[in-house]
Design an enzyme around this catalytic site. Structure first.
Site, PDB file in Angstrom:
ATOM      1  N   TYR A 196     134.123  97.261 -22.131  1.00 16.64           N
ATOM      2  CA  TYR A 196     134.665  97.175 -23.490  1.00 16.64           C
ATOM      3  C   TYR A 196     135.372  95.844 -23.735  1.00 16.64           C
ATOM      4  O   TYR A 196     135.459  95.381 -24.860  1.00 16.64           O
ATOM      5  CB  TYR A 196     135.662  98.314 -23.731  1.00 16.64           C
ATOM      6  CG  TYR A 196     135.017  99.612 -24.147  1.00 16.64           C
ATOM      7  CD1 TYR A 196     134.106 100.255 -23.315  1.00 16.64           C
ATOM      8  CD2 TYR A 196     135.325 100.196 -25.369  1.00 16.64           C
ATOM      9  CE1 TYR A 196     133.520 101.446 -23.701  1.00 16.64           C
ATOM     10  CE2 TYR A 196     134.741 101.384 -25.758  1.00 16.64           C
ATOM     11  CZ  TYR A 196     133.840 102.007 -24.916  1.00 16.64           C
ATOM     12  OH  TYR A 196     133.254 103.185 -25.302  1.00 16.64           O
TER      13      TYR A 196
ATOM     14  N   LYS B 168     128.717 104.150 -10.755  1.00 19.03           N
ATOM     15  CA  LYS B 168     127.320 103.823 -10.434  1.00 19.03           C
ATOM     16  C   LYS B 168     127.348 102.809  -9.287  1.00 19.03           C
ATOM     17  O   LYS B 168     126.834 101.689  -9.403  1.00 19.03           O
ATOM     18  CB  LYS B 168     126.598 103.254 -11.669  1.00 19.03           C
ATOM     19  CG  LYS B 168     126.126 104.318 -12.650  1.00 19.03           C
ATOM     20  CD  LYS B 168     124.931 105.147 -12.175  1.00 19.03           C
ATOM     21  CE  LYS B 168     123.637 104.367 -12.247  1.00 19.03           C
ATOM     22  NZ  LYS B 168     122.495 105.213 -11.775  1.00 19.03           N
TER      23      LYS B 168
ATOM     24  N   ASP C  64     133.538 107.498 -21.952  1.00 17.70           N
ATOM     25  CA  ASP C  64     133.185 107.674 -23.365  1.00 17.70           C
ATOM     26  C   ASP C  64     131.955 108.572 -23.497  1.00 17.70           C
ATOM     27  O   ASP C  64     131.951 109.543 -24.251  1.00 17.70           O
ATOM     28  CB  ASP C  64     132.908 106.297 -23.983  1.00 17.70           C
ATOM     29  CG  ASP C  64     132.552 106.404 -25.457  1.00 17.70           C
ATOM     30  OD1 ASP C  64     133.236 107.166 -26.173  1.00 17.70           O
ATOM     31  OD2 ASP C  64     131.584 105.747 -25.883  1.00 17.70           O
TER      32      ASP C  64
ATOM     33  N   ASP D  32     131.679 112.976 -24.729  1.00 23.71           N
ATOM     34  CA  ASP D  32     130.908 113.569 -25.832  1.00 23.71           C
ATOM     35  C   ASP D  32     129.972 114.652 -25.296  1.00 23.71           C
ATOM     36  O   ASP D  32     129.790 115.697 -25.927  1.00 23.71           O
ATOM     37  CB  ASP D  32     130.080 112.506 -26.580  1.00 23.71           C
ATOM     38  CG  ASP D  32     130.867 111.820 -27.701  1.00 23.71           C
ATOM     39  OD1 ASP D  32     132.090 111.667 -27.543  1.00 23.71           O
ATOM     40  OD2 ASP D  32     130.250 111.449 -28.715  1.00 23.71           O
TER      41      ASP D  32
HETATM   42  C1  IPM Z   1     136.045 107.039 -28.498  1.00 23.25           C
HETATM   43  C2  IPM Z   1     135.203 106.188 -29.416  1.00 23.25           C
HETATM   44  C3  IPM Z   1     135.580 104.728 -29.292  1.00 23.25           C
HETATM   45  C4  IPM Z   1     135.214 104.288 -27.893  1.00 23.25           C
HETATM   46  C5  IPM Z   1     134.988 103.767 -30.323  1.00 23.25           C
HETATM   47  C6  IPM Z   1     135.307 104.152 -31.719  1.00 23.25           C
HETATM   48  C7  IPM Z   1     135.470 102.362 -30.074  1.00 23.25           C
HETATM   49  O1  IPM Z   1     133.855 106.421 -29.223  1.00 23.25           O
HETATM   50  O2  IPM Z   1     137.274 106.935 -28.546  1.00 23.25           O
HETATM   51  O3  IPM Z   1     135.476 107.838 -27.766  1.00 23.25           O
HETATM   52  O4  IPM Z   1     134.040 103.971 -27.613  1.00 23.25           O
HETATM   53  O5  IPM Z   1     136.116 104.257 -27.050  1.00 23.25           O
HETATM   54 MN    MN Z   2     133.449 108.106 -27.925  1.00 23.02          MN
END
Ligand code: IPM
Ligand code: MN
Ligand code: NAD
Length: 376
Positions: A147, A198, A255, A259
């Site tokens: 990032y 990884k 990240d 999800d």
């Molecule tokens: C999260 C989001 C963020 C990330 C984005 C909006 C920058 O997806 O907080 O999970 O990738 O960290």
């Molecule tokens: Mn995210």
């Protein structure tokens, strides 16, 4: 100062973009309920940051809002991004967007609890016997890795084609400090850490694994440490999510995996998070609390977003920043009972429930809080 001389904490609400304002509004109602009914004393401010702000002012965040964010004891944030994001220079996002706040406040430790509710087993995409009993925390490194790594950019090559570059890099110190958070958390939970990397293809992964292994031996001999490759972890989350206690991982894998983990619970709208900075000499730490979901452009303006992630993020703020664990329990309990009573936004309604709107869901949580006074 409050009348009894105690320092009053500053909470800054930043609704942000998309459904952010819709879900933060409901979290604010819960916060106000706690002030009115539980003697919670906090100074609540509200500022904005995001694409909407950029389109209005040319900056993602005003200097005043930025200064308030730097000074806040806790920030409750909605969501960032959505349509128009591509017009904002990436360097500005890294300075004044969500990535900027994380970096300026040094919020390196992102905690994402993943816990299934029995009452949601009827509408979850997972088989109840697989999902039942899932209860783990993803500890995601949040201020380094790909990032923020340099070099980064898109350059034009001599043949006219382009090359995009990002850099994944971690230092020993960055790995150590996030690993300590994961090990300390595991010590208060089930005593197990699964470190995800990884290392089979990435040098940063080789170092990650080496440092985590050494730290476990030197500082946390009582913790059971396993390692898992990130691709396998994505599958293990789906086939046997109950095997995890604490997952320790880097910024990008954290990240993506969080999800995926949301699907076990039933919806991305359900997940809260806490992003914590290092502990200062006075024992306090900077903190930002936000739902894991984004701006949900498909739901924006429809009053259909699930506010649970935002409300449970407030509960995490009560626990980690405000010293109010009983109020956190109360809020978490009220959310559980609301869902168990069949009150569902569209994402968790399935075919068996009639969906309610975001404010209706928030109102039902307040009603449960009213019913639960004195129970905790
Ligand atoms: C999260 C989001 C963020 C990330 C984005 C909006 C920058 O997806 O907080 O999970 O990738 O960290
Ligand atoms: Mn995210
Ligand atoms: P998203 O999280 O906004 O949406 C993904 C899916 O989840 C969509 O189907 C959406 O309807 C659903 N969803 C999200 N929040 C929900 C809620 N509260 N209730 C019910 N359903 C919900 O992810 P995306 O569509 O990939 O990204 C949209 C924008 O949000 C992008 O600009 C992205 O960068 C940004 N984003 C921001 C954050 C953040 O602020 N922390 C997190 C993720 C994505």
């Amino acid at each position: 100062m409050s009348s009894d001389g105690a320092r009053v904490a500053n909470i800054l609400l930043i609704p942000g973009d998309g459904v952010g304002p819709e879900v933060i509004r409901e979290a604010r109602r819960v916060l106000e309920w706690l002030c009115g009914n539980r003697g919670l004393k906090v100074r609540v401010g509200e500022r904005n940051m995001g694409i909407g702000e950029y389109e209005r002012t040319g900056s993602l965040m005003s200097d005043e809002a930025f200064a308030d964010a730097m000074a806040a004891d806790a920030i409750l944030f909605g969501a960032f991004g959505g349509p128009g994001r591509e017009k904002v220079p990436h360097e500005h996002i890294l300075d004044r967007g969500l990535l900027g706040l994380r970096r300026h406040l040094d919020l390196f430790a992102n905690l994402r609890p993943i816990k299934t509710l029995e009452s949601l087993s009827d509408t979850s995409p997972m088989k109840p016997e697989v999902a039942r009993g899932t209860d783990f925390v993803i500890v995601r490194e949040l201020t380094s890795g790909v990032y923020y790594g340099e070099p980064r950019g898109i350059e034009t090559l001599s043949d006219g084609s382009e090359k995009g570059t990002d850099t994944q890099a971690y230092t020993t110190g960055e790995i150590e400090r996030i690993a300590r958070v994961a090990f300390a958390l595991a010590a208060r939970r089930g005593g197990r850490v699964c470190s995800v990397d990884k290392a089979n293809v990435m040098k940063s992964g080789v170092l990650w694994r080496r440092v985590v292994t050494r730290l476990a031996t030197e500082e946390f001999p009582g913790i059971v440490l396993d390692h898992m490759y990130a691709d396998n972890c994505a599958m293990q989350l789906i086939i046997r999510p109950t095997q995890f206690d604490v997952i320790l991982t880097d910024n990008l894998f954290g990240d993506v995996l969080s999800d995926g983990a949301a699907a076990i619970v039933g919806s991305l709208g359900m997940l809260p998070s806490a992003s914590l900075g290092p502990e200062g000499a006075d024992g306090t730490r900077k903190a930002l609390y936000e739902p894991v979901h984004g701006t949900a452009p498909d739901l924006t303006g429809k009053n259909a977003a699930n506010p649970v992630g935002a409300i449970l993020s407030l509960a995490m703020a009560l626990r980690y920043s405000l010293g109010r664990p009983e109020d956190a329990d109360l809020v978490e309990d009220a959310v559980d009972r609301t869902i168990a009573a069949g009150v569902r936004t569209q994402d968790i309604a399935g075919s068996t429930h009639t969906p309610v709107s975001t404010p209706e869901f928030g109102g039902a949580v307040l009603a449960e809080l009213d019913r639960g006074i004195g129970k905790v």
